[in-house]
Design a protein around this motif. Structure first.
Motif, PDB file in Angstrom:
ATOM      1  N   ALA A  46      73.443  25.613  18.497  1.00 14.13           N
ATOM      2  CA  ALA A  46      71.940  25.901  18.599  1.00 14.13           C
ATOM      3  C   ALA A  46      71.296  24.772  17.935  1.00 14.13           C
ATOM      4  O   ALA A  46      70.136  24.541  18.763  1.00 14.13           O
ATOM      5  N   ARG A  47      71.562  24.074  16.748  1.00  9.88           N
ATOM      6  CA  ARG A  47      70.808  23.320  16.225  1.00  9.88           C
ATOM      7  C   ARG A  47      70.699  21.738  17.070  1.00  9.88           C
ATOM      8  O   ARG A  47      69.642  21.286  17.472  1.00  9.88           O
ATOM      9  N   SER A  48      71.902  21.392  17.756  1.00  7.18           N
ATOM     10  CA  SER A  48      71.830  20.374  18.433  1.00  7.18           C
ATOM     11  C   SER A  48      71.200  20.485  19.753  1.00  7.18           C
ATOM     12  O   SER A  48      70.317  19.676  20.384  1.00  7.18           O
ATOM     13  N   ALA A  49      71.050  21.768  20.342  1.00  9.80           N
ATOM     14  CA  ALA A  49      70.311  22.222  21.359  1.00  9.80           C
ATOM     15  C   ALA A  49      69.022  22.082  21.103  1.00  9.80           C
ATOM     16  O   ALA A  49      68.086  21.866  22.042  1.00  9.80           O
ATOM     17  N   LEU A  50      68.650  22.864  20.195  1.00  7.19           N
ATOM     18  CA  LEU A  50      66.999  22.405  19.677  1.00  7.19           C
ATOM     19  C   LEU A  50      66.461  21.219  19.324  1.00  7.19           C
ATOM     20  O   LEU A  50      65.298  20.704  19.831  1.00  7.19           O
ATOM     21  N   LYS A  51      67.416  20.537  19.045  1.00  9.16           N
ATOM     22  CA  LYS A  51      67.161  18.846  18.815  1.00  9.16           C
ATOM     23  C   LYS A  51      66.727  18.231  20.104  1.00  9.16           C
ATOM     24  O   LYS A  51      65.697  17.483  20.283  1.00  9.16           O
ATOM     25  N   ALA A 101      62.988  19.301  24.561  1.00  8.19           N
ATOM     26  CA  ALA A 101      62.364  19.534  26.136  1.00  8.19           C
ATOM     27  C   ALA A 101      63.453  18.981  27.011  1.00  8.19           C
ATOM     28  O   ALA A 101      63.458  19.434  28.328  1.00  8.19           O
ATOM     29  N   ASN A 102      64.535  18.354  26.845  1.00 10.50           N
ATOM     30  CA  ASN A 102      65.644  17.777  27.611  1.00 10.50           C
ATOM     31  C   ASN A 102      66.627  18.996  27.877  1.00 10.50           C
ATOM     32  O   ASN A 102      67.786  18.362  28.399  1.00 10.50           O
ATOM     33  N   LEU A 103      66.509  20.168  27.346  1.00 10.95           N
ATOM     34  CA  LEU A 103      67.337  21.250  27.647  1.00 10.95           C
ATOM     35  C   LEU A 103      67.582  21.487  29.186  1.00 10.95           C
ATOM     36  O   LEU A 103      66.449  21.620  30.026  1.00 10.95           O
ATOM     37  N   ASP A 104      68.664  21.669  29.696  1.00 12.63           N
ATOM     38  CA  ASP A 104      68.641  22.295  31.240  1.00 12.63           C
ATOM     39  C   ASP A 104      68.426  23.607  30.949  1.00 12.63           C
ATOM     40  O   ASP A 104      68.511  24.235  29.885  1.00 12.63           O
ATOM     41  N   THR A 106      71.131  25.991  29.219  1.00 11.13           N
ATOM     42  CA  THR A 106      71.381  26.076  27.827  1.00 11.13           C
ATOM     43  C   THR A 106      70.083  26.672  27.119  1.00 11.13           C
ATOM     44  O   THR A 106      70.275  27.446  26.440  1.00 11.13           O
ATOM     45  N   ARG A 107      68.985  26.427  27.822  1.00  9.15           N
ATOM     46  CA  ARG A 107      67.676  26.994  27.522  1.00  9.15           C
ATOM     47  C   ARG A 107      67.864  28.509  27.540  1.00  9.15           C
ATOM     48  O   ARG A 107      67.563  29.447  26.564  1.00  9.15           O
ATOM     49  N   LYS A 108      68.389  29.245  28.619  1.00 11.77           N
ATOM     50  CA  LYS A 108      68.512  30.379  28.466  1.00 11.77           C
ATOM     51  C   LYS A 108      69.374  30.877  27.625  1.00 11.77           C
ATOM     52  O   LYS A 108      69.390  32.240  27.222  1.00 11.77           O
ATOM     53  N   GLN A 109      70.602  30.404  27.476  1.00  9.59           N
ATOM     54  CA  GLN A 109      71.491  30.811  26.380  1.00  9.59           C
ATOM     55  C   GLN A 109      70.944  30.970  25.057  1.00  9.59           C
ATOM     56  O   GLN A 109      71.168  32.027  24.191  1.00  9.59           O
ATOM     57  N   VAL A 110      70.065  29.838  24.760  1.00 11.58           N
ATOM     58  CA  VAL A 110      69.366  29.917  23.365  1.00 11.58           C
ATOM     59  C   VAL A 110      68.486  31.046  23.259  1.00 11.58           C
ATOM     60  O   VAL A 110      68.206  31.818  22.439  1.00 11.58           O
ATOM     61  N   GLN A 111      67.789  31.216  24.405  1.00 10.84           N
ATOM     62  CA  GLN A 111      66.816  32.381  24.407  1.00 10.84           C
ATOM     63  C   GLN A 111      67.441  33.941  24.178  1.00 10.84           C
ATOM     64  O   GLN A 111      67.049  34.780  23.556  1.00 10.84           O
ATOM     65  N   GLU A 112      68.681  33.761  24.792  1.00 15.39           N
ATOM     66  CA  GLU A 112      69.436  34.990  24.888  1.00 15.39           C
ATOM     67  C   GLU A 112      70.045  35.475  23.370  1.00 15.39           C
ATOM     68  O   GLU A 112      69.893  36.468  22.781  1.00 15.39           O
ATOM     69  N   GLN A 113      70.120  34.383  22.831  1.00 11.67           N
ATOM     70  CA  GLN A 113      70.924  34.504  21.537  1.00 11.67           C
ATOM     71  C   GLN A 113      69.733  34.923  20.446  1.00 11.67           C
ATOM     72  O   GLN A 113      69.809  35.669  19.795  1.00 11.67           O
ATOM     73  N   LEU A 114      68.490  34.342  20.695  1.00  8.75           N
ATOM     74  CA  LEU A 114      67.348  34.771  20.077  1.00  8.75           C
ATOM     75  C   LEU A 114      66.863  36.273  20.156  1.00  8.75           C
ATOM     76  O   LEU A 114      66.599  37.037  19.320  1.00  8.75           O
ATOM     77  N   ARG A 115      67.013  36.544  21.306  1.00  3.88           N
ATOM     78  CA  ARG A 115      66.707  37.919  22.009  1.00  3.88           C
ATOM     79  C   ARG A 115      67.607  38.867  21.179  1.00  3.88           C
ATOM     80  O   ARG A 115      67.302  40.003  20.839  1.00  3.88           O
TER      81      ARG A 115
END
Length: 194
Positions: free
Chosen positions: A152-157, A160-163, A166-175
């Protein structure tokens, strides 16, 4: 040569504490009462206090060897306490996740060892199991489903370059994390059905 003003009172320097004590006369009610108590107990001056202490020590009849042994015990206890405090201070400064994980594992083993002793008492055993379940639930709720994992940290770093995947996975994790926290905050502690 400039003139200097000397504010030091030379009379006070010559007086010792013994001379001040000998000249002391109680003036206030409190001082008078304290002086009466001191006279009653026989502790008006240092010589009588010292004589009383020597008499008490003689009554106890401690040998020099016993006194030294007692002092040795006390110094040993002080040094052990000091080393324990240093150890606790050093341990509390450690921020390593690996160290915390190892410590948690050690604590768990220690608790398991205590748990084998509790097998005789089913009520205490049930209480321990409830506490452990609550601790596991708390840990899962607080640590998991946050953006603290390496992925998650590497994805957040990348930000804006997230595909989109990956963005959906991060949002799902937070939700999911927020959902878990909300169910725990509800009255009933998350046992309630939606």
């Amino acid at each position: 040569n400039a003139e200097t003003l000397d504010l030091v009172d030379r009379r006070r320097v010559n007086e010792s504490s013994a001379s001040l004590v000998s000249k002391f006369t109680p003036t206030t009610d409190f001082e008078v009462e304290m002086n009466k108590l001191l006279e009653h107990t026989g502790t008006v001056d240092d010589k009588t206090v010292q004589a009383n202490e020597e008499g008490e020590l003689a009554d106890k009849a401690l040998t020099l060897k016993e006194v030294r042994a007692r002092q040795g015990e006390l110094s040993k206890m002080r040094s052990l306490l000091f080393y324990e405090q240093q150890k606790r201070r050093r341990i509390s400064k450690i921020k390593s996740k690996a160290y915390r994980r190892i410590r948690k594992r050690q604590d768990r083993r220690k608790a398991d060892a205590e748990g084998t002793e509790l097998e005789d008492d089913p009520e205490k055993q049930r209480e321990m199991e409830e506490k452990e379940a609550e601790a596991r639930m708390e840990e899962r709720m607080t640590l998991r489903h946050k953006n603290t994992s390496k992925w998650a940290r590497s994805a957040l770093k990348r930000g804006a370059n997230l595909d989109s995947h990956t963005r959906k996975q991060v949002q799902e994790q937070l939700r999911l994390g927020q959902e878990l926290r909300d169910t725990m905050d509800r009255p009933g502690g998350g046992d309630a059905e939606e």
